[in-house]
Design a protein around this motif. Structure first.
Motif, PDB file in Angstrom:
ATOM      1  N   THR A   1       6.021   8.196  -3.806  1.00  0.00           N
ATOM      2  CA  THR A   1       4.037   7.700  -3.903  1.00  0.00           C
ATOM      3  C   THR A   1       3.943   7.105  -4.548  1.00  0.00           C
ATOM      4  N   PRO A   2       3.428   5.733  -5.042  1.00  0.00           N
ATOM      5  CA  PRO A   2       3.511   4.684  -5.212  1.00  0.00           C
ATOM      6  C   PRO A   2       2.028   5.072  -6.569  1.00  0.00           C
ATOM      7  N   SER A   3       1.889   4.241  -7.616  1.00  0.00           N
ATOM      8  CA  SER A   3       1.207   4.596  -8.609  1.00  0.00           C
ATOM      9  C   SER A   3       1.159   2.716  -9.592  1.00  0.00           C
TER      10      SER A   3
ATOM     11  N   GLN B   1       5.317   4.347   1.889  1.00  0.00           N
ATOM     12  CA  GLN B   1       5.999   5.536   2.816  1.00  0.00           C
ATOM     13  C   GLN B   1       6.830   5.409   3.889  1.00  0.00           C
TER      14      GLN B   1
ATOM     15  N   VAL C   1       7.068   4.978  -8.603  1.00  0.00           N
ATOM     16  CA  VAL C   1       7.213   5.475  -7.484  1.00  0.00           C
ATOM     17  C   VAL C   1       8.314   6.784  -7.853  1.00  0.00           C
TER      18      VAL C   1
ATOM     19  N   THR D   1       1.015  -1.350  -0.092  1.00  0.00           N
ATOM     20  CA  THR D   1      -0.164  -0.026   0.381  1.00  0.00           C
ATOM     21  C   THR D   1       0.961   0.853  -0.028  1.00  0.00           C
ATOM     22  N   PRO D   2       0.723   1.991  -0.437  1.00  0.00           N
ATOM     23  CA  PRO D   2       1.042   3.413  -0.644  1.00  0.00           C
ATOM     24  C   PRO D   2       1.824   4.260   0.536  1.00  0.00           C
TER      25      PRO D   2
END
Length: 184
Positions: free
Chosen positions: A138-140, A109, A154, A104-105
């Motif tokens: 911040t991942p996507s 973090q 990221v 998860t983000p």
């Protein structure tokens, strides 16, 4: 043998002529007391000149050091983005070897903030606090899923305080993005 008579001078004018003959000819400062008085008045000017030039020199030296530290920080941000992306690609939906699978983000973090920045990170980088992080990740998932073979991206940002003498302080926001394919 004939001897020449040497006259003896006993007057004041004769002694002045003898003093004038023995004094150096190119040095007027010894002859004129007004010149020596003005040269004593300029003795502090070298201190003032040194203070002005050294302040400019030190500002340039410390400015170059601050710019080098900013470039170093940008390199750290790029390396942190690559390392956080590597951390994310092995924790996809098919992960079974780690306790924090299906990343998860918040987990990413926490990894960047705590584990990487403090234990594996670089000297001189302040990750900030949990409430006010200076280093954020911040991942996507561009494909919309966390399956193996899908990309993960990221983006890491860092707020760098740039301080140069005699220049107003400012903050630089550095950002770097890394993209890799999820392996498991």
């Amino acid at each position: 043998m004939i001897r020449a008579a040497v006259p003896s001078f006993s007057s004041d004018s004769a002694s002045r002529r003898a003093d004038a003959a023995t004094r150096p000819k190119g040095n007027r400062a010894l002859a004129d007391p007004r010149i020596t008085r003005t040269s004593h008045n300029e003795s502090g000017s070298s201190i003032v000149e040194f203070a002005l030039t050294s302040s400019i020199l030190f500002a340039l030296v410390f400015g170059v050091m601050a710019i080098c530290l900013a470039l170093y920080s940008y390199n750290v941000v790029a390396e942190t983005a690559r390392e956080a992306c590597r951390y994310a690609i092995v924790r996809g939906s098919a992960c079974n070897s780690f306790s924090d699978c299906n990343l998860t983000p918040t987990q990413l973090q926490a990894y960047v903030q705590n584990t990487y920045a403090q234990n594996l990170g670089f000297a001189g980088i302040n990750p900030g606090t949990t409430a006010h992080p200076l280093l954020t990740a911040t991942p996507s998932w561009p494909a919309g899923n966390k399956n193996p073979g899908s990309p993960v991206q990221v983006t890491v940002t860092y707020t760098f305080p740039l301080v140069i003498p005699f220049v107003p302080s400012r903050t630089l926001t550095m950002s770097s993005t890394s993209q890799m394919v999820i392996s498991q």
